[in-house]
Design a protein around this motif. Structure first.
Motif, PDB file in Angstrom:
ATOM      1  N   ILE A 170       2.403   1.874  -3.444  1.00 19.56           N
ATOM      2  CA  ILE A 170       1.531   2.300  -4.429  1.00 19.56           C
ATOM      3  C   ILE A 170       1.166   3.988  -4.255  1.00 19.56           C
ATOM      4  N   GLU A 171       1.226   4.110  -2.927  1.00 20.78           N
ATOM      5  CA  GLU A 171       0.910   5.621  -2.487  1.00 20.78           C
ATOM      6  C   GLU A 171       2.034   6.517  -2.877  1.00 20.78           C
ATOM      7  N   LYS A 172       3.280   6.081  -2.635  1.00 21.39           N
ATOM      8  CA  LYS A 172       4.684   6.602  -3.221  1.00 21.39           C
ATOM      9  C   LYS A 172       4.406   6.696  -4.592  1.00 21.39           C
TER      10      LYS A 172
ATOM     11  N   PHE B  48       2.654   3.241 -11.521  1.00 16.35           N
ATOM     12  CA  PHE B  48       1.574   3.284 -10.829  1.00 16.35           C
ATOM     13  C   PHE B  48       0.369   2.770 -11.682  1.00 16.35           C
TER      14      PHE B  48
ATOM     15  N   ARG C 106       1.774   6.942  -6.639  1.00 22.30           N
ATOM     16  CA  ARG C 106       0.762   7.966  -7.118  1.00 22.30           C
ATOM     17  C   ARG C 106       1.168   9.411  -6.917  1.00 22.30           C
ATOM     18  N   LYS C 107       2.178   9.716  -5.880  1.00 20.81           N
ATOM     19  CA  LYS C 107       2.399  10.912  -5.562  1.00 20.81           C
ATOM     20  C   LYS C 107       3.639  11.210  -6.329  1.00 20.81           C
ATOM     21  N   SER C 108       4.527  10.373  -7.067  1.00 20.58           N
ATOM     22  CA  SER C 108       5.661  10.601  -7.374  1.00 20.58           C
ATOM     23  C   SER C 108       5.706  11.316  -8.807  1.00 20.58           C
TER      24      SER C 108
ATOM     25  N   ALA D 277       0.880  -1.188   0.045  1.00 22.86           N
ATOM     26  CA  ALA D 277      -0.028  -0.146  -0.072  1.00 22.86           C
ATOM     27  C   ALA D 277       0.905   1.265   0.065  1.00 22.86           C
ATOM     28  N   LYS D 278       1.918   1.113   0.779  1.00 19.51           N
ATOM     29  CA  LYS D 278       2.930   2.650   0.730  1.00 19.51           C
ATOM     30  C   LYS D 278       3.633   2.713  -0.613  1.00 19.51           C
TER      31      LYS D 278
END
Length: 332
Positions: free
Chosen positions: A239-241, A254, A243-245, A236-237
């Motif tokens: 995927i979150e990284k 992503f 998403r923000k990259s 999950a982390k």
């Protein structure tokens, strides 16, 4: 029985050509047995010094196991028979790794799944500009297998984890960077290469092959960027990284990782972090993981979307994934 391999003895070289082009040389029991029969005979042939394994097709070296057949068996309640097909790939990979004579693999074209097991554990691992390697199992509800995670876990930094979680395809240069190959040759040179190889004496072969060796490596900047994203405490982390990259490659990652089976991502993440010391140990674990994953509805759905209907729009199980579910896949 059809000849799924073409065999030649050329001077000190035994040439074994995979010849199931309509199935991209996918490995089933018949092909596996024919390969093993030839290699077993050549073990005791004093005239044969080195083996070369290639393909009769320009399109593929080997696309792995027959996934459609496995899915059909699972769907009809014959899960154990489906699992046997994975075993064929694993037995072959282990056999190649421990073979008593040097083996050259020419992974020209598509090389995936069991094809990695067949080609990437040879003594001399060649790729070409047409090579397309991948372990895209997370896209069909499985996890990278056939011993590939042994290579991925030893790839530089977090590059192996990235390749496993995204199922990314990589070319010959990247295959060398990841540790899946060592030698590069242009496909247009393959016939001349084989001709020259078969004219050599055994004591000349190693030097001749060394002229094709390459040492492509990831640059430190790339490895740092990959670690910035994939060095995380959970899927999950990651995927979150992603998403923000703002990294261009991360934007692509992503979009890709969101298409993967969520449960497969969790199992694959765990497998990469639980590094094992030998290929044999990895193969044993691979069979265990696959035995669990083929029983899940996600596997049949993944094969439907990728292989049968080819709509590439799988409807994965979105139920919360418990730690105990993941743990059960790793319980021997």
């Amino acid at each position: 029985m059809s000849n799924l391999v073409v065999v030649q003895k050329r001077n000190y070289v035994g040439v074994l050509t995979l010849n199931r082009p309509q199935a991209l040389n996918a490995i089933d029991d018949v092909l596996q047995n024919q390969i093993l029969d030839v290699l077993e005979k050549w073990k005791f042939d004093s005239r044969i010094y080195i083996i070369l394994i290639n393909s009769s097709s320009e399109r593929a070296f080997c696309a792995g196991g027959d996934i459609r057949k496995i899915a059909d068996l699972v769907r009809s309640g014959k899960k154990q028979k489906g699992l046997e097909i994975f075993k064929y790939n694993y037995v072959l990979a282990n056999y190649i790794l421990h073979y008593s004579k040097p083996i050259i693999s020419v992974m020209d074209g598509i090389t995936m799944g069991g094809g990695i097991g067949l080609g990437a554990f040879a003594t001399y691992r060649f790729v070409t500009e047409r090579s397309i390697l991948a372990m895209p199992e997370v896209m069909i509800g499985l996890t990278p297998d056939a011993g590939s995670s042994f290579l991925f876990q030893n790839a530089p930094g977090f590059s192996g984890l990235r390749a496993m979680l995204t199922g990314q395809r990589f070319n010959g240069n990247t295959a060398i960077k990841l540790g899946f190959a060592d030698y590069m040759i242009y496909s247009s040179e393959l016939e001349l290469f084989l001709q020259k190889l078969t004219e050599l004496q055994p004591n000349e072969i190693n030097f001749f092959l060394s002229t094709y060796k390459q040492s492509y490596e990831f640059d430190n900047k790339t490895l740092k960027q990959i670690a910035d994203i994939y060095q995380a405490s959970s899927v999950a982390k990651i995927i979150e990284k992603l998403r923000k990259s703002k990294y261009n490659w991360a934007v692509c990652d992503f979009k890709t990782i969101l298409k993967a089976c969520p449960f497969s991502l969790e199992v694959t993440y765990r497998a990469w972090h639980l590094k094992l010391p030998t290929q044999e140990a990895v193969l044993t674990r691979d069979l265990l993981l696959v035995s669990h994953l083929i029983q899940r509805a996600d596997f049949l759905e993944g094969v439907r979307a990728a292989v049968i209907d080819k709509d590439h729009n799988p409807k994965w199980n979105q139920a919360p994934i418990s730690e105990s579910e993941i743990n059960s896949c790793f319980d021997y």
